[in-house]
Design a protein around this motif. Structure first.
Motif, short mmCIF file in Angstrom:
data_model
loop_
_atom_site.label_atom_id
_atom_site.label_comp_id
_atom_site.label_asym_id
_atom_site.label_seq_id
_atom_site.Cartn_x
_atom_site.Cartn_y
_atom_site.Cartn_z
N MET A 58 2.25 6.06 21.11
CA MET A 58 2.46 7.26 20.33
C MET A 58 2.37 6.94 18.83
O MET A 58 1.83 7.72 18.08
N ALA A 59 2.90 5.81 18.44
CA ALA A 59 2.91 5.44 17.02
C ALA A 59 1.48 5.26 16.50
O ALA A 59 1.21 5.58 15.34
N GLU A 60 0.59 4.75 17.36
CA GLU A 60 -0.78 4.54 16.89
C GLU A 60 -1.47 5.86 16.58
O GLU A 60 -2.32 5.92 15.69
N LYS A 61 -1.08 6.95 17.28
CA LYS A 61 -1.65 8.26 16.97
C LYS A 61 -1.23 8.68 15.57
O LYS A 61 -2.04 9.20 14.79
N PHE A 62 0.05 8.44 15.23
CA PHE A 62 0.53 8.78 13.90
C PHE A 62 -0.11 7.89 12.84
O PHE A 62 -0.44 8.35 11.75
N ASP A 63 -0.28 6.62 13.16
CA ASP A 63 -0.92 5.70 12.22
C ASP A 63 -2.36 6.14 11.94
O ASP A 63 -2.81 6.10 10.79
N HIS A 64 -3.05 6.57 12.99
CA HIS A 64 -4.43 7.02 12.86
C HIS A 64 -4.48 8.27 11.96
O HIS A 64 -5.32 8.36 11.07
N LEU A 65 -3.58 9.21 12.20
CA LEU A 65 -3.53 10.42 11.38
C LEU A 65 -3.18 10.07 9.93
O LEU A 65 -3.80 10.60 8.99
N GLU A 66 -2.22 9.19 9.76
CA GLU A 66 -1.82 8.80 8.40
C GLU A 66 -2.99 8.17 7.65
O GLU A 66 -3.21 8.45 6.47
N GLU A 67 -3.75 7.35 8.33
CA GLU A 67 -4.92 6.71 7.70
C GLU A 67 -5.93 7.76 7.25
O GLU A 67 -6.45 7.70 6.13
N HIS A 68 -6.22 8.73 8.12
CA HIS A 68 -7.17 9.79 7.76
C HIS A 68 -6.64 10.64 6.60
O HIS A 68 -7.41 11.05 5.73
N LEU A 69 -5.36 10.93 6.61
CA LEU A 69 -4.79 11.72 5.52
C LEU A 69 -4.85 10.99 4.20
O LEU A 69 -5.13 11.59 3.16
N GLU A 70 -4.58 9.69 4.22
CA GLU A 70 -4.66 8.90 2.98
C GLU A 70 -6.09 8.89 2.43
O GLU A 70 -6.30 9.05 1.22
N LYS A 71 -7.08 8.73 3.32
CA LYS A 71 -8.48 8.76 2.88
C LYS A 71 -8.83 10.14 2.30
O LYS A 71 -9.51 10.25 1.28
N PHE A 72 -8.34 11.19 2.98
CA PHE A 72 -8.62 12.55 2.54
C PHE A 72 -8.02 12.80 1.15
O PHE A 72 -8.69 13.35 0.27
N VAL A 73 -6.79 12.40 0.95
CA VAL A 73 -6.13 12.59 -0.35
C VAL A 73 -6.88 11.82 -1.44
O VAL A 73 -7.08 12.33 -2.54
N GLU A 74 -7.30 10.61 -1.13
CA GLU A 74 -8.06 9.82 -2.11
C GLU A 74 -9.39 10.49 -2.45
O GLU A 74 -9.79 10.54 -3.62
N ASN A 75 -10.08 11.04 -1.46
CA ASN A 75 -11.34 11.74 -1.72
C ASN A 75 -11.11 12.99 -2.56
O ASN A 75 -11.93 13.29 -3.44
N ILE A 76 -10.02 13.70 -2.31
CA ILE A 76 -9.70 14.89 -3.12
C ILE A 76 -9.42 14.47 -4.56
O ILE A 76 -9.86 15.12 -5.52
N ARG A 77 -8.68 13.37 -4.73
CA ARG A 77 -8.39 12.87 -6.08
C ARG A 77 -9.68 12.53 -6.82
O ARG A 77 -9.87 12.91 -7.98
N GLN A 78 -10.59 11.83 -6.13
CA GLN A 78 -11.86 11.45 -6.74
C GLN A 78 -12.72 12.68 -7.04
O GLN A 78 -13.41 12.74 -8.07
N LEU A 79 -12.64 13.67 -6.13
CA LEU A 79 -13.38 14.91 -6.37
C LEU A 79 -12.86 15.60 -7.64
O LEU A 79 -13.66 16.11 -8.44
N GLY A 80 -11.57 15.60 -7.83
CA GLY A 80 -10.98 16.19 -9.04
C GLY A 80 -11.49 15.50 -10.29
O GLY A 80 -11.75 16.16 -11.31
N ILE A 81 -11.61 14.19 -10.24
CA ILE A 81 -12.13 13.43 -11.39
C ILE A 81 -13.58 13.81 -11.68
O ILE A 81 -13.97 14.04 -12.83
#
Length: 142
Positions: free
Chosen positions: A1-24
């Protein structure tokens, strides 16, 4: 179960970073950076698709609405868990106190009920004897 959350967390972190870069990129937009902007938009769309795939794996997870209220208030959602446990502990102690009181009450009441019934029997017998004595008759009890 934890690996599902880890996988989601990884995708969310990448998504937030892409949004930050898009803002720049958008804040300092130049016509020559259009290709980079398009590429970043494609990364964001792909990121959203990945997050949606993770959502399907976690469809059976429910989150109490109070957790979202904590987040909206800028509070740590882990405080919700802590406070829930503290409330449960306090309620547990309260119920335990009631149970202990009931046990003590039951122990004290049993001899009291017996003494009370003996007292009634004595008082009834005495009343009948006094009544009979007052009327000058003998009392025959059934």
């Amino acid at each position: 179960m934890a690996e599902k959350f880890d996988h989601l967390e990884e995708h969310l972190e990448k998504f937030v970073e892409n949004i930050r870069q898009l803002g720049i990129i958008v804040s300092d937009f130049q016509p020559s950076s259009q290709a980079g902007l398009n590429q970043k938009l494609n990364f964001i769309v792909t990121g959203l698709q990945d997050i949606d795939k993770c959502r399907q794996q976690l469809h059976d997870i429910t989150v109490p609405l109070e957790v979202f209220e904590y987040i909206d208030q800028g509070r740590n959602p882990q405080l919700y868990t802590k406070e829930c446990l503290e409330r449960a502990l306090a309620k547990n102690e309260q119920v335990k106190g009631k149970i202990d009181t009931m046990k003590i009450s039951k122990r004290l009441r049993t001899p009291f009920v017996y003494k009370q019934s003996m007292h009634r029997t004595f008082m009834d017998a005495t009343w009948w004897d006094l009544r009979a004595e007052a009327s000058g008759r003998t009392c025959v009890r059934k």
